[in-house]
Each structure stands twice: as C-alpha cells, then as structure tokens.
Motif scaffolding. Structure first.
Motif, PDB file in Angstrom:
ATOM      1  N   UNK A 123     -14.650  19.423  12.431  1.00 27.10           N
ATOM      2  CA  UNK A 123     -15.626  19.581  11.360  1.00 27.10           C
ATOM      3  C   UNK A 123     -14.976  19.840  10.019  1.00 27.10           C
ATOM      4  N   UNK A 124     -13.991  20.729  10.000  1.00 27.09           N
ATOM      5  CA  UNK A 124     -13.285  21.026   8.748  1.00 27.09           C
ATOM      6  C   UNK A 124     -12.528  19.803   8.245  1.00 27.09           C
ATOM      7  N   UNK A 125     -12.013  19.013   9.175  1.00 25.47           N
ATOM      8  CA  UNK A 125     -11.298  17.788   8.782  1.00 25.47           C
ATOM      9  C   UNK A 125     -12.247  16.809   8.096  1.00 25.47           C
ATOM     10  N   UNK A 126     -13.425  16.605   8.677  1.00 24.27           N
ATOM     11  CA  UNK A 126     -14.398  15.700   8.051  1.00 24.27           C
ATOM     12  C   UNK A 126     -14.838  16.219   6.685  1.00 24.27           C
ATOM     13  N   UNK A 127     -15.019  17.527   6.584  1.00 24.57           N
ATOM     14  CA  UNK A 127     -15.413  18.110   5.294  1.00 24.57           C
ATOM     15  C   UNK A 127     -14.358  17.837   4.230  1.00 24.57           C
ATOM     16  N   UNK A 128     -13.110  17.805   4.632  1.00 20.33           N
ATOM     17  CA  UNK A 128     -12.027  17.515   3.678  1.00 20.33           C
ATOM     18  C   UNK A 128     -11.904  16.026   3.398  1.00 20.33           C
ATOM     19  N   UNK A 129     -12.261  15.198   4.376  1.00 18.73           N
ATOM     20  CA  UNK A 129     -12.108  13.743   4.221  1.00 18.73           C
ATOM     21  C   UNK A 129     -13.060  13.191   3.166  1.00 18.73           C
ATOM     22  N   UNK A 130     -14.308  13.699   3.146  1.00 19.63           N
ATOM     23  CA  UNK A 130     -15.286  13.153   2.200  1.00 19.63           C
ATOM     24  C   UNK A 130     -14.819  13.262   0.747  1.00 19.63           C
ATOM     25  N   UNK A 131     -14.463  14.450   0.234  1.00 20.68           N
ATOM     26  CA  UNK A 131     -13.989  14.535  -1.155  1.00 20.68           C
ATOM     27  C   UNK A 131     -12.698  13.745  -1.377  1.00 20.68           C
TER      28      UNK A 131
ATOM     29  N   UNK B 295     -12.840  15.621 -10.561  1.00 23.08           N
ATOM     30  CA  UNK B 295     -14.157  16.200 -10.858  1.00 23.08           C
ATOM     31  C   UNK B 295     -15.230  15.775  -9.853  1.00 23.08           C
ATOM     32  N   UNK B 296     -15.481  14.477  -9.631  1.00 24.49           N
ATOM     33  CA  UNK B 296     -16.509  14.113  -8.636  1.00 24.49           C
ATOM     34  C   UNK B 296     -16.157  14.576  -7.231  1.00 24.49           C
ATOM     35  N   UNK B 297     -14.865  14.620  -6.927  1.00 22.43           N
ATOM     36  CA  UNK B 297     -14.459  15.086  -5.598  1.00 22.43           C
ATOM     37  C   UNK B 297     -14.830  16.551  -5.400  1.00 22.43           C
ATOM     38  N   UNK B 298     -14.582  17.373  -6.407  1.00 22.64           N
ATOM     39  CA  UNK B 298     -14.904  18.792  -6.297  1.00 22.64           C
ATOM     40  C   UNK B 298     -16.410  19.026  -6.333  1.00 22.64           C
ATOM     41  N   UNK B 299     -17.129  18.200  -7.085  1.00 22.53           N
ATOM     42  CA  UNK B 299     -18.594  18.335  -7.126  1.00 22.53           C
ATOM     43  C   UNK B 299     -19.188  18.094  -5.736  1.00 22.53           C
ATOM     44  N   UNK B 300     -18.759  17.026  -5.083  1.00 18.95           N
ATOM     45  CA  UNK B 300     -19.245  16.733  -3.735  1.00 18.95           C
ATOM     46  C   UNK B 300     -18.793  17.814  -2.756  1.00 18.95           C
ATOM     47  N   UNK B 301     -17.558  18.293  -2.903  1.00 14.95           N
ATOM     48  CA  UNK B 301     -17.055  19.349  -2.023  1.00 14.95           C
ATOM     49  C   UNK B 301     -17.893  20.615  -2.171  1.00 14.95           C
ATOM     50  N   UNK B 302     -18.329  20.910  -3.385  1.00 19.46           N
ATOM     51  CA  UNK B 302     -19.162  22.088  -3.611  1.00 19.46           C
ATOM     52  C   UNK B 302     -20.558  21.894  -3.024  1.00 19.46           C
ATOM     53  N   UNK B 303     -21.068  20.687  -3.141  1.00 17.66           N
ATOM     54  CA  UNK B 303     -22.408  20.419  -2.624  1.00 17.66           C
ATOM     55  C   UNK B 303     -22.449  20.540  -1.105  1.00 17.66           C
ATOM     56  N   UNK B 304     -21.318  20.351  -0.453  1.00 21.84           N
ATOM     57  CA  UNK B 304     -21.267  20.432   1.007  1.00 21.84           C
ATOM     58  C   UNK B 304     -21.687  21.808   1.526  1.00 21.84           C
ATOM     59  N   UNK B 305     -21.570  22.831   0.715  1.00 20.33           N
ATOM     60  CA  UNK B 305     -21.940  24.179   1.154  1.00 20.33           C
ATOM     61  C   UNK B 305     -23.453  24.338   1.268  1.00 20.33           C
ATOM     62  N   UNK B 306     -24.200  23.507   0.588  1.00 28.54           N
ATOM     63  CA  UNK B 306     -25.658  23.672   0.572  1.00 28.54           C
ATOM     64  C   UNK B 306     -26.400  22.622   1.390  1.00 28.54           C
ATOM     65  N   UNK B 307     -25.711  21.599   1.877  1.00 24.88           N
ATOM     66  CA  UNK B 307     -26.394  20.554   2.649  1.00 24.88           C
ATOM     67  C   UNK B 307     -26.245  20.829   4.143  1.00 24.88           C
ATOM     68  N   UNK B 308     -27.373  20.773   4.856  1.00 23.88           N
ATOM     69  CA  UNK B 308     -27.336  20.961   6.301  1.00 23.88           C
ATOM     70  C   UNK B 308     -26.907  19.686   7.008  1.00 23.88           C
TER      71      UNK B 308
END
Length: 482
Positions: free
Chosen positions: A73-81, A107-120
C-alpha cells in the motif's frame, strides 16, 4: 544539471512518501482496503464503469485490494506522485526552457500526494496520473510527428541552481513535517488502529493504546469495555475507567460506517450473530460500493458461527472473485465444516430491540441467552445503575457465572449489597474485602475526597458513592422481575 535534478527529485519524493505512509499511517492503508471492494465479475465491472468513477474507479478499486499489506500500500501511494513527477518532467524536457525548472514538476506531485490523505478510494489519484501521462504522451507524439528536436536552453547560474535545489528540498521538508504532524490525520490513524486491533482481536493492544485515560472519549470507552469483556475482565476493571453509563457498551446515535462496524463486534461478542449480520448490512449501506471487503468477510464469519451453510458459501463464492483472498477463504471453509458439526442452543424466543441498552441487555438474558460476555455486560450495567437488588437476584438465578471465580468489582458490590440486605446464596465474602470496605467507610467520614480517591478510586465503592450514574425508569421493574 538536468540529470542531477532528475536523480535528486526521484531519489527524494518516492522514498519520502513511502516512509510517511509505511511508518506513520499503516492502519489508514488497512482501512482503505477494508472499506473498498473489487471482484472480477461482469456485473461489478459494468456497474463500476458506468458509475461516476469510470475507469479510474475500476483501477483504483483493483489496486486497493493489495493495501491489506502496508508495504504494498505504501509503495502504491508513493508510485502515484512519482508517475506524475515523471510525466511533468518529460513535458518540461520537451519544452524550449531551461531544464533547471524541473522543480515545477514537484508541485503537482506533492499536491496529489497531499490529497491522498483525504481520499478513501484512489479515484482522484488514478485520474490525475492518467491525465498527466496522457499529456506527456501527446506532447511526445506531437514532437515526433512534426520532427521537432528538444531545444536545450542555456543553464542558469550556479547561485540560481543552488536556490532552486534548496527550494525543492524545503518543499519536501515542509510536506513531511505537515504530513506527520497533522492532528486530523493522526486522529484518523488512531481510529483506524483501534478498528484494526479490534478486528484482529488484539485486546491488550487496545487497552495499551488507550491507556488509563480519565479523558477517554465515548468511542474509546466502547473499545475498552469490549476489550475487557473479551478478556473476561469486565467485572474486574470496568470501574478503572470513567464508564458511567452502559450506553458506552454499544455505539449508539448516528449509524456511521465505523459505528456499525463496532456494533458488529459487540453483538458477535455476546453471541447475537443475527444482530451482528444486521449491523454488517448497515455498514455496507455506508460504503461507496454498497459492499466492502470488511463487511463481506464479517458476513462469512457470522454465518459460519450460526451454521448457515448456504449464506456462508454464497459470500465466500463472491469473495473468491477478488484477487487476494484464496487462502483466507480456504481457512473459512474448514471452519464452516467444523461449525456444522457443533451443537447450538437457540434462544427460546425472538428479542426486539428497544431504545436503551439496559433494557436490551435485560431482554437478551431473560430470553435465555447464556453467553457469559452478555451476562457480564448486563451485571455491570446493573452496577452502573447501583441496582443491588437486580444484581444479586441475577447471580442467584445464574450461578454458572461464578463457577470460574468472582470478579473483583462483583465481590466489592456483594459487600455493599450485604449492608442493604441482599446476598447471593452460597457465596462467602473474604474477610479482606470486608475489612477494606470498613476502612473505606471510615475514610468517608473524614470527607477527604482526594485521600479517598487516592486509595479507592478504582473500586466499585468509590464509583457507587462519588460518581453520578444515569437514572432509568425501567430499573425498578427489572429488579422485581429478576
């Protein structure tokens, strides 16, 4: 310099995001998987594709299956940004600008990475990854069709390159600090951690996580009473915590996804699997897919417990169309075969739910349910209401509850009940309890409550005299019935 930026950014952002999720939010990763759902069936795929999520929802739900393992799971979370970073860097590479501006890709990479905390779910993450990859592909096609060559602009000066490098490092440092210190995300992680501990029966871990906290929330108290009861310690330690109402036994109020999940654990704990199944369906209605891995796995376990072979096999057949549950299903089929061979004692009558936990507990025990955990909940509810008559009457008619010994708070209550003329036949109170109670009464006369609390705070006597418990108009009638 172009390659240095590439190496710097790739070496930092992917490990950084992986580290944050794997170390600080592993239980949130579990919750993402537990509340998601995916099966390889035409109707599910058609329903998902025709919904609001479309292809991103289908891809996201497929990937979420693997989040049950935090490492993946952590790997996929890192792959997206990281994929977004690479896509934007490729676009910048094809533009006639200095490649020092690769920093913009961060910038867009970090924005998406931040949004990951709020999306189920992963719909937004997958959608933006697909969008940026398509943009990069279109730019590449245009360059190849028109046979354009990448124009390398002169590099910026050393000072400017140092500033840009520093800015990129500062951005990632700020992201790290904000991500690991965010109070809301930490609270969500703690909530998911409690759910995971309860789901996997790690009762000691629940008690250690909450601790002896006098400011424990109502939700914490629900988990405390569940953990104590599952360990057979409810009658020994319930008054070590600020449980001043039996309503903390059950999650009442709004039927939220987490509330109905807890109620499943509560009802299965006291042997009322039909009620647990009902709560499981309630939880399913709160999920975005109308079902979740956690719900369907619980439905399988509850139907196995009551010996409902047809329904258990039905849900196992559905779950078998997922990608990661073959081993889990194989174990459940063995449990089902064993369950069908075991004897069951059905409740002699159907019990209807009312609006108070005490009345429900009373109805359950009066229906003949001999589940020890259920009866301990009921006895502790009577103690909370200071109902010595009903407490002693129930023990007199259910002596099997004392065959493994008398819990500490029960013995303390029996000492107090004896002063009111209520006793349990065949139970002798040790002199130690009588002596301590006499010392407690002597200390009460001093009216020195801090001194009393220091020595007797975790006894039933202190709670009886100094804590305010709820009034219930049904107590008197229940006492007489008992």
């Amino acid at each position: 310099m172009r390659n240095r930026y590439l190496i710097l950014l790739l070496c930092l952002i992917a490990p950084l995001i992986f580290f944050i999720w794997f170390v600080y939010y592993p239980y949130t990763l579990w919750a993402k998987e537990a509340t998601s759902f995916f099966i390889w069936t035409p109707d599910y795929i058609h329903l998902t594709m025709s919904g609001n999520g479309g292809i991103p929802a289908l891809i996201g739900n497929f990937l979420l299956q693997f989040y049950r393992w935090p490492l993946i799971g952590a790997t996929f979370q890192a792959v997206f940004p990281t994929l977004i970073l690479l896509a934007v860097m490729h676009v910048i590479y094809r533009l006639p600008i200095s490649k020092d501006w690769y920093i913009i890709a961060l910038l867009p990479a970090l924005v998406v990475a931040w949004y990951q905390f709020t999306e189920n779910q992963l719909i937004i993450s997958v959608r933006w990854v697909l969008i940026f990859i398509m943009i990069a592909i279109i730019i590449e096609i245009l360059f190849r069709v028109f046979k354009k060559e990448t124009v390398i602009q002169p590099q910026n000066g050393l000072a400017k390159r140092i500033v840009l490098s520093a800015v990129s490092l500062i951005l990632m440092a700020c992201f790290y600090v904000k991500a690991v210190s965010n109070a809301e995300y930490k609270l969500t992680e703690r909530t998911n951690r409690l759910d995971y501990y309860a789901y996997t029966s790690r009762w000691n871990d629940i008690l250690n996580l909450i601790g002896n906290n006098t400011n424990a929330t109502g939700r914490d108290l629900c988990y405390i009473t569940l953990a104590l009861n599952q360990q057979g310690k409810l009658g020994d330690y319930i008054f070590h915590y600020p449980v001043n109402s039996e309503e903390y036994f059950l999650n009442l109020g709004v039927a939220s996804e987490q509330g109905t999940f807890f109620n499943q654990l509560f009802y299965s704990n006291i042997g009322l699997y039909n009620q647990a199944i009902h709560q499981a369906f309630q939880e399913a209605t709160k999920t975005k897919n109308g079902m979740s891995f956690r719900v369907i796995m619980n439905l399988i376990k509850y139907n196995i417990a009551i010996g409902n072979e047809q329904m258990a096999n039905k849900y196992m057949d559905i779950l078998s169309h997922a990608s990661c549950y073959a081993e889990w299903i194989a174990k459940r089929r063995i449990e089902l075969a064993a369950s069908l061979k075991s004897e069951r004692k059905e409740d002699p009558q159907t019990v209807y739910m009312t609006n108070t936990t005490l009345r429900n507990l009373y109805s359950f025990v009066q229906a003949g349910n001999e589940n020890v955990a259920l009866n301990n909940y009921y006895l502790c509810a009577l103690l909370i209401h200071k109902n010595m008559l009903a407490f002693t009457a129930h023990l007199n008619t259910h002596k099997y509850l004392l065959k493994d010994g008398i819990p500490i708070h029960y013995m303390e209550a029996l000492v107090l009940a004896a002063t009111q003329g209520y006793t349990v036949e065949g139970v002798s109170i040790p002199d130690l309890y009588i002596q301590r109670f006499n010392e407690f009464q002597s200390l009460i006369k001093t009216r020195n409550q801090p001194a009393i609390a220091a020595k007797y705070k975790f006894t039933y006597w202190y709670n009886y005299y100094f804590m305010t418990f709820p009034d219930d108009p049904n107590i008197e009638s229940e006492a007489h019935v008992n």
